[in-house]
Design an enzyme around this catalytic site. Structure first.
Site, PDB file in Angstrom:
ATOM      1  N   GLY A  81      41.646  10.337  -7.701  1.00 12.33           N
ATOM      2  CA  GLY A  81      41.892  10.736  -6.541  1.00 12.33           C
ATOM      3  C   GLY A  81      41.493   9.810  -5.372  1.00 12.33           C
ATOM      4  O   GLY A  81      41.237  10.150  -4.140  1.00 12.33           O
ATOM      5  N   ALA A  82      41.219   8.439  -5.943  1.00 12.68           N
ATOM      6  CA  ALA A  82      40.764   7.585  -4.857  1.00 12.68           C
ATOM      7  C   ALA A  82      41.816   6.646  -4.520  1.00 12.68           C
ATOM      8  O   ALA A  82      41.435   5.627  -3.927  1.00 12.68           O
ATOM      9  CB  ALA A  82      39.438   6.708  -5.534  1.00 12.68           C
ATOM     10  N   LEU A  84      43.251   4.489  -6.724  1.00 13.12           N
ATOM     11  CA  LEU A  84      42.872   3.416  -7.345  1.00 13.12           C
ATOM     12  C   LEU A  84      43.627   3.447  -8.916  1.00 13.12           C
ATOM     13  O   LEU A  84      43.184   2.698  -9.815  1.00 13.12           O
ATOM     14  CB  LEU A  84      41.608   3.136  -7.676  1.00 13.12           C
ATOM     15  N   GLY A  85      44.602   4.416  -8.793  1.00 12.26           N
ATOM     16  CA  GLY A  85      45.320   4.259 -10.153  1.00 12.26           C
ATOM     17  C   GLY A  85      44.852   4.895 -11.351  1.00 12.26           C
ATOM     18  O   GLY A  85      45.281   4.709 -12.351  1.00 12.26           O
ATOM     19  N   SER A  86      43.816   5.912 -11.236  1.00  9.46           N
ATOM     20  CA  SER A  86      43.259   6.653 -12.200  1.00  9.46           C
ATOM     21  C   SER A  86      44.312   7.224 -13.191  1.00  9.46           C
ATOM     22  O   SER A  86      44.228   7.071 -14.425  1.00  9.46           O
ATOM     23  CB  SER A  86      42.008   7.448 -11.755  1.00  9.46           C
ATOM     24  N   ALA A  88      47.442   6.751 -13.532  1.00  6.40           N
ATOM     25  CA  ALA A  88      48.367   5.804 -14.178  1.00  6.40           C
ATOM     26  C   ALA A  88      47.402   5.103 -15.587  1.00  6.40           C
ATOM     27  O   ALA A  88      48.198   5.005 -16.538  1.00  6.40           O
ATOM     28  CB  ALA A  88      48.773   4.761 -13.248  1.00  6.40           C
ATOM     29  N   ASP A 129      52.183   1.715 -10.150  1.00 12.20           N
ATOM     30  CA  ASP A 129      50.927   2.246 -10.642  1.00 12.20           C
ATOM     31  C   ASP A 129      50.962   1.978 -12.107  1.00 12.20           C
ATOM     32  O   ASP A 129      49.895   1.323 -12.859  1.00 12.20           O
ATOM     33  CB  ASP A 129      50.282   3.478 -10.173  1.00 12.20           C
TER      34      ASP A 129
HETATM   35  C1  MEV Z   1      50.182   5.570  -4.990  1.00 13.86           C
HETATM   36  O1  MEV Z   1      49.395   4.786  -5.639  1.00 13.86           O
HETATM   37  C2  MEV Z   1      51.473   4.547  -4.605  1.00 13.86           C
HETATM   38  C3  MEV Z   1      52.475   5.304  -3.667  1.00 13.86           C
HETATM   39  O2  MEV Z   1      53.317   4.156  -3.220  1.00 13.86           O
HETATM   40  C4  MEV Z   1      53.426   6.144  -4.696  1.00 13.86           C
HETATM   41  C5  MEV Z   1      54.224   5.398  -5.687  1.00 13.86           C
HETATM   42  O3  MEV Z   1      54.586   4.288  -5.502  1.00 13.86           O
HETATM   43  O4  MEV Z   1      54.532   6.044  -6.811  1.00 13.86           O
HETATM   44  C6  MEV Z   1      52.226   6.021  -2.781  1.00 13.86           C
END
Ligand code: MEV
Length: 307
Positions: A81-82, A84-86, A88, A129
């Site tokens: 939830g930060a 930072l792509g956790s 993914a 991500d």
């Molecule tokens: C989220 O890390 C990035 C967004 O652009 C969503 C996405 O690209 O899927 C907000």
């Protein structure tokens, strides 16, 4: 069998990338590791796979069509939830471990499957991500293919061409608000604005232009210009409705010792990224403003089988 995958840091272009605009992202040295071992039934860290916090793992398990049940163990350095792509990183590492146990590990296949999982779990999304977690290093997302194309991902009427990008050796300071915000509703909010307000559609296009200018500035090491573009990107994202007062507070704290700072990822909470050559000072300023702060570096390794 185990596999790991990196978290990510979006430098320019979040949200706009969902509409097909360019975006620039780098994998970071905070990784998720997933271990799998055959077991009599599916388990995630000893519990049920159906628990909401394992929805990425469950999505990956269903996508990988594993024949036999497994005990899955998840260890993530990437805070969840930060921004930072956790999720993914966990999805890609789970797919990596499940593919790894069956034989080979092919990053383009994993990137495509992970994007589908993310789409099912989160709703509307771009592949930025998940592809960064699969490929590692820096990625430039464009609508059209160019030199250094890694792979192309399509969904409905949209196409994203994922390219290898070369960035100078840089460190970034992250300021985490500690406020966790789900990506899906933020993406939906921006879509709603863009559909209702032509000025929002203009902002999305401006973010796309900023991304390309920002990449060029970083590549010629014009950190002053890159920082200015980050500041403008933050203002546009805030106008689009994905800001938060705590993000503004951390950005304001970081800027005096930085070239620029902006929210990174979906926003609404999550984190900021600051471009600085005085990381200790920036870390101190973010902490004094109430955020968690740490330095991250690009990580060139994408999804990787663990020995
Ligand atoms: C989220 O890390 C990035 C967004 O652009 C969503 C996405 O690209 O899927 C907000």
């Amino acid at each position: 069998m185990a596999a790991s995958a990196p978290g990510k840091l979006i430098l320019f272009g979040e949200h706009a990338v969902v509409f097909g605009e360019p975006a620039l992202c780098t994998a970071i040295n905070l990784r998720a590791e997933v271990f799998v071992r055959p077991y009599k039934e599916w388990r995630a860290d000893g519990g049920a796979l159906d628990e909401p916090r394992y929805r990425d793992v469950k999505g990956a398990v269903e996508k990988a069509k594993a024949r036999a049940p497994m005990w899955v163990e998840v260890r993530a350095m990437v805070p969840s939830g930060a921004g930072l792509g956790s999720s993914a990183a966990v999805t890609v590492a789970t797919l990596g471990a499940l593919h790894g146990i069956a034989g080979g590990l092919d990053p383009p296949t994993i990137a495509r499957e992970a994007f589908e999982v993310e789409h099912e779990v989160q709703g509307r999304a771009s592949p930025i991500d998940t592809s960064t977690a699969a490929a590692g290093g820096a990625l430039l997302v464009l609508r059209e293919p160019r030199e250094d194309l890694l792979w192309t991902i399509e969904r409905d009427t949209r196409r994203w061409c994922l390219h290898r990008a070369r960035l100078p050796d840089l460190e970034f300071v992250i300021g985490n608000t500690g406020i966790s915000a789900a990506t899906g509703p933020l993406v939906a909010k921006v879509k709603d604005r863009v559909e209702r307000d032509p000025r929002a559609a203009d902002m999305v296009r401006e973010i796309g232009r900023i991304t390309l200018e920002g990449l060029a500035a970083l590549q010629r090491r014009d950190l002053v210009q890159a920082g200015r573009l980050m500041d403008r990107d933050h203002a546009l994202l805030t106008e689009l409705g994905v800001g938060h007062e705590m993000l503004d507070r951390l950005v304001a704290a970081a800027r005096p010792s930085s070239y620029g700072a902006k929210l990174t990822g979906a926003g609404g909470g999550g984190s900021i990224v600051a471009l600085t050559d005085r990381p200790d000072e920036t870390v101190g300023a973010i902490r004094a403003a109430g955020g968690k702060a740490f330095v991250v570096r690009p990580d060139s390794a994408g999804v990787t089988k663990q020995p």
